[in-house]
Design a protein around this motif. Structure first.
Motif, PDB file in Angstrom:
ATOM      1  N   GLU A 122       1.058  -1.204   0.160  1.00  0.00           N
ATOM      2  CA  GLU A 122       0.017   0.682  -0.225  1.00  0.00           C
ATOM      3  C   GLU A 122       0.989   1.228   0.023  1.00  0.00           C
ATOM      4  N   VAL A 136      -3.310   6.921  -3.948  1.00  0.00           N
ATOM      5  CA  VAL A 136      -3.516   5.368  -4.427  1.00  0.00           C
ATOM      6  C   VAL A 136      -4.456   4.532  -3.275  1.00  0.00           C
ATOM      7  N   PHE A 138      -6.319   2.428  -4.563  1.00  0.00           N
ATOM      8  CA  PHE A 138      -7.069   1.280  -5.012  1.00  0.00           C
ATOM      9  C   PHE A 138      -5.046   0.559  -5.200  1.00  0.00           C
ATOM     10  N   MET A 139      -4.300  -0.186  -4.784  1.00  0.00           N
ATOM     11  CA  MET A 139      -3.403  -0.202  -5.656  1.00  0.00           C
ATOM     12  C   MET A 139      -2.846  -2.321  -6.247  1.00  0.00           C
ATOM     13  N   GLY A 140      -3.167  -2.580  -7.018  1.00  0.00           N
ATOM     14  CA  GLY A 140      -3.293  -3.846  -7.768  1.00  0.00           C
ATOM     15  C   GLY A 140      -1.676  -4.913  -6.998  1.00  0.00           C
ATOM     16  N   PRO A 166      -4.100   3.272 -14.587  1.00  0.00           N
ATOM     17  CA  PRO A 166      -5.267   3.054 -14.664  1.00  0.00           C
ATOM     18  C   PRO A 166      -5.358   4.234 -16.076  1.00  0.00           C
ATOM     19  N   TRP A 169      -5.800   7.418 -15.263  1.00  0.00           N
ATOM     20  CA  TRP A 169      -4.394   8.829 -14.316  1.00  0.00           C
ATOM     21  C   TRP A 169      -3.832   9.264 -16.091  1.00  0.00           C
ATOM     22  N   SER A 217      -7.955  -0.989 -11.909  1.00  0.00           N
ATOM     23  CA  SER A 217      -8.118   0.003 -11.491  1.00  0.00           C
ATOM     24  C   SER A 217      -6.995   0.432 -10.593  1.00  0.00           C
ATOM     25  N   GLY A 218      -5.875  -0.160 -10.227  1.00  0.00           N
ATOM     26  CA  GLY A 218      -5.200   0.742  -9.955  1.00  0.00           C
ATOM     27  C   GLY A 218      -4.101   0.837 -10.759  1.00  0.00           C
TER      28      GLY A 218
END
Length: 426
Positions: A122, A136, A138-140, A166, A169, A217-218
């Motif tokens: 994270e 951030v 959500f982090m993939g 994404p 961005w 999505s991240g």
């Protein structure tokens, strides 16, 4: 009378009492319409579930976690003895984490060919080339590599300092099109348990489109970036806590033949293992149960319609008594007369089912398009209604079969009529 003549006569006979036939067909249309909508709704929701989990696993993989001690979740009771080794390994969301020793044991399990893991990281923020810093939310995970939908570029290489961002961005990073941000260097900044921050530089190699599963999505880091961020976040912690994983993705050779054996072997070692279908089972069960309940109401409507068919044909037999007698006097057998009246029932059922299914498909497709492109357009990959030709064919066959069975009673009565008494009927 040939079969084609029989069908033509049956169609003509159903049109004699147009209003009566129309009302009977309407009742069948309602049942067929409801069945078509509910079955398509169930298929659509199941398809959406498939979209949601796309890329979360493959048929030959198991998701393996360490089994939790049920007593650790119990409220009250005597305290549990403290075990330093277990406490050092730590937990996440109340579940014990996998250690390097656990991964070795899993790899040694028979039929297991590969074990993959990913760190949960994270970052505090990402800094662009212009110095601006972005949160951030959500982090993939590197787990997602291989299942990303790319708008531009490519997926990160496992052993390189690379990342995807994404599509949303692109403008924030100073681009107009996804291709504009490829090759940029961004810095992912994480903090250790004491709040000291450090960064990892990574090259933007791809721009991802959102998927129903949430993949893309991240930012999605390569395995190298993920490992380095994890090292920053866990700096200063005991080694047993640093080298832990929430779960592992385990590839099994010949899953169909070896699934049960691998699950049993892992369970004996204290691990839980589930396929993607195991995890989806409860969700699909709820969807199917709701669909069957709704289908039950449609079947009740069809049952009521079957009584309408019986009533329609009984009245037709009564009105055409002299005609039946004349047909028998001219040599038409009871078997042919039975076939004629059951064919009339089939024609009514076929008309109602085709109209009902057609309306159901039209309404379902239009409603799906309106909702997914309008009020629910923010839900990526949403499917509310799906057309399944096999299901539609089965609905038509079911309704025709119900109509045929409903028509057997009036048809049998017509076939048994005595020709002399029928000719005398006034």
């Amino acid at each position: 009378m040939k079969a084609t003549d029989l069908a033509g006569t049956a169609l003509a006979n159903t049109m004699r009492a147009k209003l009566r036939t129309f009302l009977t067909v309407v009742a069948i249309v309602i049942g067929a319409f409801t069945l078509t909508l509910t079955s398509g709704l169930g298929a659509g929701i199941n398809k959406f579930v498939d979209n949601m989990v796309e890329g979360f696993g493959s048929p030959d993989q198991l998701t393996v976690m360490k089994q939790a001690d049920p007593t650790s979740f119990a409220a009250g009771g005597a305290p549990q003895e403290y075990e330093p080794d277990e406490a050092a390994a730590g937990e996440m969301f109340g579940l014990p984490l996998l250690t390097a020793a656990d991964l070795d044991r899993i790899r040694d399990t028979e039929h297991v060919t590969e074990v993959e893991t990913a760190r949960l990281v994270e970052p505090e923020y990402i800094e662009g080339e212009d110095g601006r810093q972005w949160q951030v939310p959500f982090m993939g995970s590197s787990f997602e590599i291989g299942a990303l939908s790319l708008a531009a570029g490519r997926e990160p290489a496992a052993d390189a300092a690379e990342v995807t961002v994404p599509q949303d961005w692109v403008e924030a990073l100073g681009g107009q099109a996804p291709e504009d941000v490829l090759g940029q260097t961004v810095t992912l900044v994480a903090a250790d348990p004491l709040g000291k921050q450090d960064g990892v530089e990574a090259e933007v190699v791809g721009v991802t489109e959102p998927m129903a599963s949430g993949s893309g999505s991240g930012p999605v880091p390569s395995g190298e970036v993920e490992t380095r961020l994890h090292e920053i976040q866990t700096a200063g912690l005991p080694e047993a806590q640093r080298d832990t994983f929430f779960s592992a993705s385990v590839t099994v050779a010949d899953m169909a033949a070896n699934e049960a054996a691998v699950k049993a072997a892992l369970a004996d070692e204290g691990y839980s293992a589930q396929t993607l279908e195991d995890q989806l089972g409860p969700i699909r069960g709820i969807i199917d149960a709701v669909t069957w309940v709704l289908n039950g109401f449609a079947l009740i409507a069809l049952l009521a319609a079957s009584f309408g068919i019986i009533n329609t044909l009984l009245m037709a037999v009564q009105e055409r008594t002299r005609e039946i007698g004349l047909m028998k006097a001219l040599g038409m057998t009871g078997r042919k007369i039975f076939g004629l009246f059951t064919m009339e029932a089939v024609v009514i059922g076929l008309l109602g089912s085709l109209i009902g299914v057609g309306l159901g498909v039209a309404v379902g497709v239009v409603a799906n398009q309106v909702l997914t492109e309008g009020a629910l357009s923010g839900v990526t990959g949403l499917v509310l209604y799906a057309v399944e030709p096999l299901s539609l064919a089965l609905i038509v066959l079911l309704i025709v079969a119900i109509a045929f069975l409903a028509g057997t009673l009036p048809a049998a009565r017509a076939a048994r009529k005595d020709p002399i008494e029928a000719l005398r009927y006034e």
